[in-house]
Design an enzyme around this catalytic site. Sequence first.
Site, PDB file in Angstrom:
ATOM      1  N   ASP A   1       0.829  -1.197   0.000  1.00  0.00           N
ATOM      2  CA  ASP A   1       0.000   0.000   0.000  1.00  0.00           C
ATOM      3  C   ASP A   1       0.871   1.258   0.000  1.00  0.00           C
ATOM      4  OD1 ASP A   1      -2.329  -1.481   0.041  1.00  0.00           O
ATOM      5  OD2 ASP A   1      -2.553  -1.401   2.223  1.00  0.00           O
ATOM      6  N   PRO A   2       0.340   2.387  -0.466  1.00  0.00           N
ATOM      7  CA  PRO A   2       1.131   3.627  -0.475  1.00  0.00           C
ATOM      8  C   PRO A   2       1.668   4.030   0.892  1.00  0.00           C
ATOM      9  CG  PRO A   2      -0.811   3.875  -1.863  1.00  0.00           C
ATOM     10  CD  PRO A   2      -0.957   2.550  -1.165  1.00  0.00           C
TER      11      PRO A   2
END
Length: 312
Positions: free
Chosen positions: A37-38
């Site tokens: 995920d970012p």
Amino acid sequence: MALYAVDKPLHLTSHDVVEEARRRLSTRRVGHTGTLDPLATGLLLLVTNESTKLVPFLSGEDKEYIAWVSFGATTPTLDAEGPISEEAPARFDRKDLEAALPRFLEVREQVPPLYSAIKVGGKRAYEAAREGKPLALGPRPVRYLEVELLAFDPEPIPHPIAPSARGWRLAERRGRPVRLPRPLGAYPTAVVRLVVGPGTYVRAFARDLGEMLGTKAFLSGLVRTRVGRVGLERAVALSDLSPEKAIPELDVLPFPVVELSHTEARRVLEGMPLPIPAMGYVTLVDSKRRLLAIAEGDGFKLKIRRVFAKEA
């Protein structure tokens, strides 16, 4: 063939890393073995050109994480993207936390986050959630192999980390710096080391841990420290990525290695089975330890599953 271990920076998507790798490695054929995920950092294992054929054999590998779980609140995405959507009292102590964590070793199913890339009827779950029409996601099989409390702090603290014989943990002195997302508040935070099987969402782990303790929780930080046999200590900064930083494929593949004679190697390149009594997947190499193929044994013979070499 070439694989690369990259330390994904905070806020970049895995696709952002792939795009930058294409530029730095001068090839369009770049992928990865499992997204981050970012708001997570840490190990992203990249595959390029012919090594993209290895992905089916690597995507099922166990992964190690260090997770920061904050209690007393939650968010729609179950991470620090925010905003806080609900708060609840966190009336537990460290002993309660230590008692709850081992229960995950018995967990066999997990409901994915509403904000996830899972497709239902051709629609991504996160797309439906953003439209205000969240999908009903059923439980999916997961495996928790190790769950260990490393710290319990009054708020998210970016402890440095370091490898050890028992996996990655908080560094007593100098270690690898960690960048956490912007804190959403001074919520009590556990730092937990996890080793999990494929398909496990650490954001959902945070949610479920909060429920076990009678409160709300979200993932306030995450570092991936290992994918299969490759640890974060082998990762390079994205800005330092170059063809010279490649990892040998034999360092990554998790299967036993079988060295073949020249005659056996020729049979492999022709896709013919080998009368070798092995069970499960094996990595086939020639006398110079060059990767030839991956095969699967039934106890009597090896059936070739994927050939990589063009000549023996």
